[in-house]
Design a protein around this motif. Sequence first.
Motif, mmCIF file in Angstrom:
data_model
loop_
_atom_site.group_PDB
_atom_site.id
_atom_site.type_symbol
_atom_site.label_atom_id
_atom_site.label_comp_id
_atom_site.label_asym_id
_atom_site.label_seq_id
_atom_site.Cartn_x
_atom_site.Cartn_y
_atom_site.Cartn_z
ATOM 1 N N VAL A 72 2.213 1.878 14.322
ATOM 2 C CA VAL A 72 1.072 2.690 13.935
ATOM 3 C C VAL A 72 -0.191 2.560 14.205
ATOM 4 O O VAL A 72 -0.543 1.184 14.199
ATOM 5 N N PRO A 73 -1.186 3.134 14.597
ATOM 6 C CA PRO A 73 -2.710 2.807 14.864
ATOM 7 C C PRO A 73 -3.166 2.160 13.495
ATOM 8 O O PRO A 73 -2.734 2.282 12.522
ATOM 9 N N ARG A 74 -4.111 1.331 13.696
ATOM 10 C CA ARG A 74 -4.781 0.455 12.706
ATOM 11 C C ARG A 74 -5.626 1.637 11.791
ATOM 12 O O ARG A 74 -5.743 1.038 10.525
ATOM 13 N N SER A 75 -5.658 2.740 12.298
ATOM 14 C CA SER A 75 -6.697 3.707 11.419
ATOM 15 C C SER A 75 -5.737 4.337 10.453
ATOM 16 O O SER A 75 -6.205 5.056 9.418
ATOM 17 N N THR A 76 -4.511 4.170 10.462
ATOM 18 C CA THR A 76 -3.547 4.763 9.505
ATOM 19 C C THR A 76 -3.768 3.972 8.126
ATOM 20 O O THR A 76 -3.828 3.070 7.932
ATOM 21 N N LYS A 77 -4.043 5.062 6.999
ATOM 22 C CA LYS A 77 -4.331 4.507 5.881
ATOM 23 C C LYS A 77 -2.926 4.613 5.131
ATOM 24 O O LYS A 77 -2.037 5.202 5.399
ATOM 25 N N ILE A 78 -2.690 3.379 4.150
ATOM 26 C CA ILE A 78 -1.597 3.061 3.432
ATOM 27 C C ILE A 78 -1.629 2.958 1.941
ATOM 28 O O ILE A 78 -2.924 2.347 1.469
ATOM 29 N N ARG A 79 -1.018 3.772 1.348
ATOM 30 C CA ARG A 79 -1.129 3.785 -0.201
ATOM 31 C C ARG A 79 0.309 3.612 -0.796
ATOM 32 O O ARG A 79 1.253 4.210 -0.455
ATOM 33 N N PHE A 80 0.442 2.709 -1.630
ATOM 34 C CA PHE A 80 1.600 2.408 -2.285
ATOM 35 C C PHE A 80 1.436 3.307 -3.583
ATOM 36 O O PHE A 80 0.751 3.168 -4.226
ATOM 37 N N GLU A 81 2.772 3.961 -3.792
ATOM 38 C CA GLU A 81 2.957 4.918 -5.016
ATOM 39 C C GLU A 81 4.120 4.358 -5.724
ATOM 40 O O GLU A 81 5.172 4.511 -5.574
ATOM 41 N N ASP A 82 3.955 3.975 -7.322
ATOM 42 C CA ASP A 82 4.850 3.897 -8.059
ATOM 43 C C ASP A 82 5.830 4.849 -8.323
ATOM 44 O O ASP A 82 6.919 4.801 -8.276
ATOM 45 N N ASP A 83 5.195 5.974 -8.303
ATOM 46 C CA ASP A 83 5.933 7.586 -8.320
ATOM 47 C C ASP A 83 6.899 7.711 -7.286
ATOM 48 O O ASP A 83 7.925 8.621 -7.600
ATOM 49 N N LEU A 84 6.844 6.994 -6.259
ATOM 50 C CA LEU A 84 7.847 7.251 -5.376
ATOM 51 C C LEU A 84 9.229 6.404 -5.532
ATOM 52 O O LEU A 84 10.248 6.876 -4.875
ATOM 53 N N TYR A 85 9.231 5.422 -6.315
ATOM 54 C CA TYR A 85 10.402 4.736 -6.278
ATOM 55 C C TYR A 85 11.546 5.479 -7.180
ATOM 56 O O TYR A 85 11.323 6.010 -8.293
ATOM 57 N N LEU A 86 12.548 5.691 -6.130
ATOM 58 C CA LEU A 86 13.515 6.509 -6.919
ATOM 59 C C LEU A 86 13.157 8.087 -7.079
ATOM 60 O O LEU A 86 13.860 8.527 -8.052
ATOM 61 N N ALA A 87 12.229 8.685 -6.707
ATOM 62 C CA ALA A 87 11.850 9.860 -6.966
ATOM 63 C C ALA A 87 12.624 10.847 -6.838
ATOM 64 O O ALA A 87 13.425 11.026 -5.565
ATOM 65 N N GLU A 88 12.574 12.073 -7.697
ATOM 66 C CA GLU A 88 13.234 13.135 -7.299
ATOM 67 C C GLU A 88 12.583 14.042 -6.367
ATOM 68 O O GLU A 88 11.520 13.785 -6.094
#
Length: 169
Positions: A72-88
């Motif tokens: 993906v382009p270097r301009s892509t922002k990345i955010r890690f989200e605890d709430d995505l772990y096994l999220a409904e």
Amino acid sequence: MADLRLYLLRHAKSDWSDPAQDDHDRVLNERGRKAAQRLARYIRDEKIHPDLVLCSTAARTRETLSYLQKAVPRSTKIRFEDDLYLAEPDGILALVRATPVAYVSLMVIGHNPGLQQLTTELADRAFVDKFPTGALAELAFKSTEWAKIGTDRGSLLRYVTPRGLENQV
């Protein structure tokens, strides 16, 4: 303004060789690493350029992302989200809806069954019976605001799996 694009990606196959290992800390197995490489090539070749990636904090999602970052382009922002772990599905959708309007394309890297259920809820047509590890779905929405996603179904533009990419160069 362009349609919003949502990419839902399930992490690649994880390593279960140590059953005592904490689930959150599981990394990819060899098959998963190969699948992540195939997915990265596909994403690069298809010019899939998410503006923002929301990624679960689990080791297997982070490792899957590490392969995709080269595609993906270097301009892509990345955010890690605890709430995505096994999220409904509702939890994933809440994070999608909270995405700023400045981002037109969004990739979510997470887990099942939440991703499969959300894809089923959001897609304008039936797509699969299951959402295996490494599966990628792309949905387009005729909206300019992420906050409105889910009130109308999105057009399912693509659905690919690592197994389906095995024969591609």
